[in-house]
Design a protein around this motif. Sequence first.
Motif, PDB file in Angstrom:
ATOM      1  N   UNK A   1       0.828  -1.207   0.000  1.00 47.50           N
ATOM      2  CA  UNK A   1       0.000   0.000   0.000  1.00 47.50           C
ATOM      3  C   UNK A   1       0.864   1.260   0.000  1.00 47.50           C
ATOM      4  N   UNK A   2       1.902   1.281   0.833  1.00 57.61           N
ATOM      5  CA  UNK A   2       2.770   2.459   0.899  1.00 57.61           C
ATOM      6  C   UNK A   2       3.488   2.686  -0.425  1.00 57.61           C
ATOM      7  N   UNK A   3       3.921   1.598  -1.067  1.00 59.01           N
ATOM      8  CA  UNK A   3       4.549   1.729  -2.378  1.00 59.01           C
ATOM      9  C   UNK A   3       3.599   2.310  -3.399  1.00 59.01           C
ATOM     10  N   UNK A   4       2.353   1.851  -3.370  1.00 57.70           N
ATOM     11  CA  UNK A   4       1.342   2.377  -4.288  1.00 57.70           C
ATOM     12  C   UNK A   4       1.065   3.853  -4.005  1.00 57.70           C
ATOM     13  N   UNK A   5       0.972   4.205  -2.738  1.00 55.89           N
ATOM     14  CA  UNK A   5       0.735   5.601  -2.369  1.00 55.89           C
ATOM     15  C   UNK A   5       1.880   6.494  -2.823  1.00 55.89           C
ATOM     16  N   UNK A   6       3.100   5.977  -2.724  1.00 49.84           N
ATOM     17  CA  UNK A   6       4.264   6.752  -3.156  1.00 49.84           C
ATOM     18  C   UNK A   6       4.210   7.047  -4.647  1.00 49.84           C
ATOM     19  N   UNK A   7       3.502   6.197  -5.391  1.00 51.53           N
ATOM     20  CA  UNK A   7       3.345   6.390  -6.836  1.00 51.53           C
ATOM     21  C   UNK A   7       2.174   7.306  -7.161  1.00 51.53           C
ATOM     22  N   UNK A   8       1.412   7.707  -6.135  1.00 48.00           N
ATOM     23  CA  UNK A   8       0.215   8.503  -6.387  1.00 48.00           C
ATOM     24  C   UNK A   8      -0.901   7.672  -6.981  1.00 48.00           C
ATOM     25  N   UNK A   9      -1.037   6.433  -6.502  1.00 47.14           N
ATOM     26  CA  UNK A   9      -2.013   5.498  -7.041  1.00 47.14           C
ATOM     27  C   UNK A   9      -3.438   6.033  -6.950  1.00 47.14           C
ATOM     28  N   UNK A  10      -4.268   5.620  -7.901  1.00 49.23           N
ATOM     29  CA  UNK A  10      -5.679   5.965  -7.871  1.00 49.23           C
ATOM     30  C   UNK A  10      -6.376   5.132  -6.790  1.00 49.23           C
ATOM     31  N   UNK A  11      -7.588   5.499  -6.446  1.00 44.09           N
ATOM     32  CA  UNK A  11      -8.335   4.735  -5.438  1.00 44.09           C
ATOM     33  C   UNK A  11      -8.565   3.304  -5.918  1.00 44.09           C
ATOM     34  N   UNK A  12      -8.799   3.119  -7.220  1.00 43.34           N
ATOM     35  CA  UNK A  12      -8.981   1.781  -7.770  1.00 43.34           C
ATOM     36  C   UNK A  12      -7.707   0.968  -7.614  1.00 43.34           C
TER      37      UNK A  12
END
Length: 275
Positions: free
Chosen positions: A187-198
């Motif tokens: 999750x943190x890795x995805x957040x660091x990428x600016x991931x979308x909610x999907x």
Amino acid sequence: MTYEQFFKRHLAFIEKKLKGTLRAQEACPLSIHKAMQYAIFTGGKRFRPVLALSACVACGGNPQHAIPAALAIELIHTYSLVHDDLPALDNDDTRRGKPACHKKFGEANAILAGDALLTLAFELVAGIKPADRAIRILREISRAAGTHGMIGGQVADLEVPSRKKTLAEHDFISRYKTGALIRVSAVAGAMAAGATSRELKIITRYGECLGLAFQVVDDILDKDGYCKTMSVKTAGVKAIRLIGQAKKEAKILGHKAKALVFLADFLMQRIPNKS
């Protein structure tokens, strides 16, 4: 291809950044910083930081942007191992074939080294830019490491003798004690990428399945935990099902998630006698 070959760049990058971070902490009193370094560099596959970088890439980000969160989670994981080995908890004299931190530096220094690694982890996350992203990642990691995550699972494990644990109790402990940090790595890795909610929902489901599978596989290899509640064969079926679910989630993200699929396959390969 082996884990080390597939993640050669990620692993080299992680080790370089860890060494730089820990070296930068060298100051008086030197003993505590040596204990921290000893704990961090006793080996290990860096599964959690590799997962964080892989999740970042899967969501279209630059893996370098996930490094602060990835290192922070590895520091938290290491602090938990240092404390787990103490006489008051698991009372283990060795860790990965070497003297445990408290055997090398004494119990007091081991406790403080663990505390220092945890504190340093939050310092690293606080440096993430932009600030609102740092706050989101900090909240996720803090929850995963605390009483609603890793520590909660550790306490539950202590409170229920292993011979009395039900399957539901094993699942709860595993999701919290082990699974929470693995889930939050993704999750943190995805957040660091600016991931979308999907993307975050997909990554969260992937991390939950992989985290629980990780503990089941460990228990199969150690003939412990789940294997005291079910047969090794049944535990293997459970692990394979969870890994399959993780892969299904990762594949939704397409080719950029190939590293997430590889991590799931790597875990599958650790299961003995799959046939």
